[in-house]
Design a protein around this motif. Structure first.
Motif, mmCIF file in Angstrom:
data_model
loop_
_atom_site.group_PDB
_atom_site.id
_atom_site.type_symbol
_atom_site.label_atom_id
_atom_site.label_comp_id
_atom_site.label_asym_id
_atom_site.label_seq_id
_atom_site.Cartn_x
_atom_site.Cartn_y
_atom_site.Cartn_z
ATOM 1 N N ALA A 100 14.897 66.139 18.557
ATOM 2 C CA ALA A 100 15.047 66.766 19.880
ATOM 3 C C ALA A 100 14.632 65.795 20.979
ATOM 4 O O ALA A 100 15.287 65.704 22.027
ATOM 5 C CB ALA A 100 14.208 68.033 19.955
ATOM 6 N N TYR A 101 13.566 65.035 20.733
ATOM 7 C CA TYR A 101 13.095 64.052 21.704
ATOM 8 C C TYR A 101 14.173 62.992 21.968
ATOM 9 O O TYR A 101 14.510 62.700 23.119
ATOM 10 C CB TYR A 101 11.812 63.401 21.190
ATOM 11 C CG TYR A 101 11.425 62.144 21.915
ATOM 12 C CD1 TYR A 101 10.914 62.181 23.202
ATOM 13 C CD2 TYR A 101 11.576 60.906 21.308
ATOM 14 C CE1 TYR A 101 10.558 61.023 23.865
ATOM 15 C CE2 TYR A 101 11.220 59.744 21.957
ATOM 16 C CZ TYR A 101 10.710 59.808 23.234
ATOM 17 O OH TYR A 101 10.368 58.660 23.892
ATOM 18 N N HIS A 102 14.744 62.437 20.906
ATOM 19 C CA HIS A 102 15.770 61.403 21.066
ATOM 20 C C HIS A 102 17.001 61.951 21.797
ATOM 21 O O HIS A 102 17.579 61.274 22.648
ATOM 22 C CB HIS A 102 16.170 60.822 19.711
ATOM 23 C CG HIS A 102 15.130 59.931 19.127
ATOM 24 N ND1 HIS A 102 14.858 58.685 19.632
ATOM 25 C CD2 HIS A 102 14.291 60.101 18.089
ATOM 26 C CE1 HIS A 102 13.887 58.129 18.928
ATOM 27 N NE2 HIS A 102 13.519 58.966 17.982
ATOM 28 N N ARG A 103 17.386 63.175 21.465
ATOM 29 C CA ARG A 103 18.551 63.787 22.109
ATOM 30 C C ARG A 103 18.304 63.954 23.607
ATOM 31 O O ARG A 103 19.164 63.631 24.435
ATOM 32 C CB ARG A 103 18.837 65.138 21.460
ATOM 33 C CG ARG A 103 19.983 65.908 22.075
ATOM 34 C CD ARG A 103 20.222 67.237 21.364
ATOM 35 N NE ARG A 103 19.019 67.998 21.048
ATOM 36 C CZ ARG A 103 18.414 68.833 21.899
ATOM 37 N NH1 ARG A 103 18.891 69.018 23.096
ATOM 38 N NH2 ARG A 103 17.328 69.487 21.528
ATOM 39 N N SER A 152 17.159 63.567 36.548
ATOM 40 C CA SER A 152 16.791 62.951 35.278
ATOM 41 C C SER A 152 15.340 62.501 35.234
ATOM 42 O O SER A 152 14.691 62.617 34.210
ATOM 43 C CB SER A 152 17.704 61.765 34.977
ATOM 44 O OG SER A 152 18.983 62.221 34.680
ATOM 45 N N ALA A 153 14.821 61.980 36.332
ATOM 46 C CA ALA A 153 13.453 61.457 36.328
ATOM 47 C C ALA A 153 12.438 62.551 36.029
ATOM 48 O O ALA A 153 11.535 62.360 35.208
ATOM 49 C CB ALA A 153 13.156 60.794 37.664
ATOM 50 N N THR A 154 12.574 63.712 36.657
ATOM 51 C CA THR A 154 11.594 64.773 36.425
ATOM 52 C C THR A 154 11.727 65.346 35.013
ATOM 53 O O THR A 154 10.725 65.634 34.368
ATOM 54 C CB THR A 154 11.757 65.902 37.459
ATOM 55 O OG1 THR A 154 13.097 66.369 37.413
ATOM 56 C CG2 THR A 154 11.435 65.415 38.850
ATOM 57 N N HIS A 155 12.965 65.501 34.539
ATOM 58 C CA HIS A 155 13.152 66.006 33.182
ATOM 59 C C HIS A 155 12.639 65.007 32.154
ATOM 60 O O HIS A 155 12.033 65.392 31.158
ATOM 61 C CB HIS A 155 14.628 66.303 32.911
ATOM 62 C CG HIS A 155 15.142 67.497 33.641
ATOM 63 N ND1 HIS A 155 14.732 68.780 33.362
ATOM 64 C CD2 HIS A 155 16.029 67.613 34.653
ATOM 65 C CE1 HIS A 155 15.339 69.626 34.162
ATOM 66 N NE2 HIS A 155 16.134 68.942 34.956
ATOM 67 N N LEU A 156 12.884 63.734 32.394
ATOM 68 C CA LEU A 156 12.443 62.708 31.456
ATOM 69 C C LEU A 156 10.920 62.679 31.376
ATOM 70 O O LEU A 156 10.365 62.543 30.286
ATOM 71 C CB LEU A 156 12.991 61.343 31.867
ATOM 72 C CG LEU A 156 12.746 60.200 30.891
ATOM 73 C CD1 LEU A 156 13.369 60.503 29.531
ATOM 74 C CD2 LEU A 156 13.297 58.902 31.443
ATOM 75 N N GLU A 157 10.242 62.827 32.501
ATOM 76 C CA GLU A 157 8.779 62.862 32.493
ATOM 77 C C GLU A 157 8.266 64.030 31.664
ATOM 78 O O GLU A 157 7.308 63.887 30.894
ATOM 79 C CB GLU A 157 8.240 62.961 33.913
ATOM 80 C CG GLU A 157 8.389 61.692 34.710
ATOM 81 C CD GLU A 157 7.908 61.862 36.144
ATOM 82 O OE1 GLU A 157 7.209 62.862 36.440
ATOM 83 O OE2 GLU A 157 8.230 60.997 36.969
ATOM 84 N N ALA A 158 8.885 65.188 31.803
ATOM 85 C CA ALA A 158 8.464 66.364 31.037
ATOM 86 C C ALA A 158 8.708 66.155 29.547
ATOM 87 O O ALA A 158 7.868 66.523 28.715
ATOM 88 C CB ALA A 158 9.212 67.601 31.525
ATOM 89 N N VAL A 159 9.839 65.555 29.194
ATOM 90 C CA VAL A 159 10.157 65.303 27.784
ATOM 91 C C VAL A 159 9.165 64.310 27.195
ATOM 92 O O VAL A 159 8.660 64.498 26.079
ATOM 93 C CB VAL A 159 11.613 64.791 27.644
ATOM 94 C CG1 VAL A 159 11.873 64.266 26.245
ATOM 95 C CG2 VAL A 159 12.587 65.892 27.992
ATOM 96 N N LEU A 160 8.850 63.249 27.925
ATOM 97 C CA LEU A 160 7.899 62.245 27.440
ATOM 98 C C LEU A 160 6.506 62.851 27.248
ATOM 99 O O LEU A 160 5.825 62.567 26.252
ATOM 100 C CB LEU A 160 7.838 61.063 28.412
ATOM 101 C CG LEU A 160 9.092 60.204 28.500
ATOM 102 C CD1 LEU A 160 8.961 59.179 29.616
ATOM 103 C CD2 LEU A 160 9.377 59.525 27.181
ATOM 104 N N ALA A 161 6.084 63.695 28.182
ATOM 105 C CA ALA A 161 4.768 64.329 28.075
ATOM 106 C C ALA A 161 4.718 65.278 26.876
ATOM 107 O O ALA A 161 3.732 65.313 26.135
ATOM 108 C CB ALA A 161 4.439 65.081 29.352
ATOM 109 N N TYR A 166 6.570 65.166 24.131
ATOM 110 C CA TYR A 166 6.619 64.413 22.873
ATOM 111 C C TYR A 166 5.293 63.710 22.601
ATOM 112 O O TYR A 166 4.865 63.619 21.452
ATOM 113 C CB TYR A 166 7.757 63.399 22.904
ATOM 114 C CG TYR A 166 7.942 62.675 21.597
ATOM 115 C CD1 TYR A 166 8.331 63.359 20.454
ATOM 116 C CD2 TYR A 166 7.720 61.312 21.493
ATOM 117 C CE1 TYR A 166 8.503 62.711 19.249
ATOM 118 C CE2 TYR A 166 7.880 60.650 20.290
ATOM 119 C CZ TYR A 166 8.278 61.345 19.171
ATOM 120 O OH TYR A 166 8.437 60.697 17.980
ATOM 121 N N ALA A 167 4.621 63.243 23.652
ATOM 122 C CA ALA A 167 3.328 62.587 23.467
ATOM 123 C C ALA A 167 2.318 63.538 22.833
ATOM 124 O O ALA A 167 1.486 63.127 22.011
ATOM 125 C CB ALA A 167 2.810 62.073 24.803
#
Length: 104
Positions: free
Chosen positions: A24-27, A42-51, A53-54
């Protein structure tokens, strides 16, 4: 990112395996990366996804996060939006042969 459900961010159930979380993280990274998605969102969504997954990739942090979820109620995850249809369906009828054209 306090108060955000990391499982809902990644779109996986709470009983998801490590493999499901990684997939799911990679997708989502591919979808929301600034080079491939619309830059405004994309920037705000990417930050949420990275957080998310961390927290979920590390077993100790995930266990602590799960304990914190059991202590505070979390809103149910949003239903997935219906698939978007970008092009109208093309309908083709029968092909009729009218013979050679006659000069008029």
């Amino acid at each position: 990112m306090a108060g955000q459900d990391h499982y809902a961010t990644l779109g996986v159930p709470r009983a998801a395996t490590d493999e499901e979380i990684t997939r799911a993280y990679h997708r989502l990274v591919r979808r929301h990366h600034p080079d491939t998605g619309p830059p405004a969102t994309s920037a705000t969504h990417l930050e949420a996804v990275l957080a998310a997954y961390a927290v979920l990739r590390d077993p100790a942090r995930r266990a602590e996060y799960d304990r914190s979820l059991s202590q505070s109620p979390v809103a149910p995850p949003r239903p997935a939006p219906p698939p978007r249809r970008t092009e109208p369906a093309i309908r083709v009828g029968p092909v009729r042969y009218h013979g050679p054209s006659r000069p008029g």
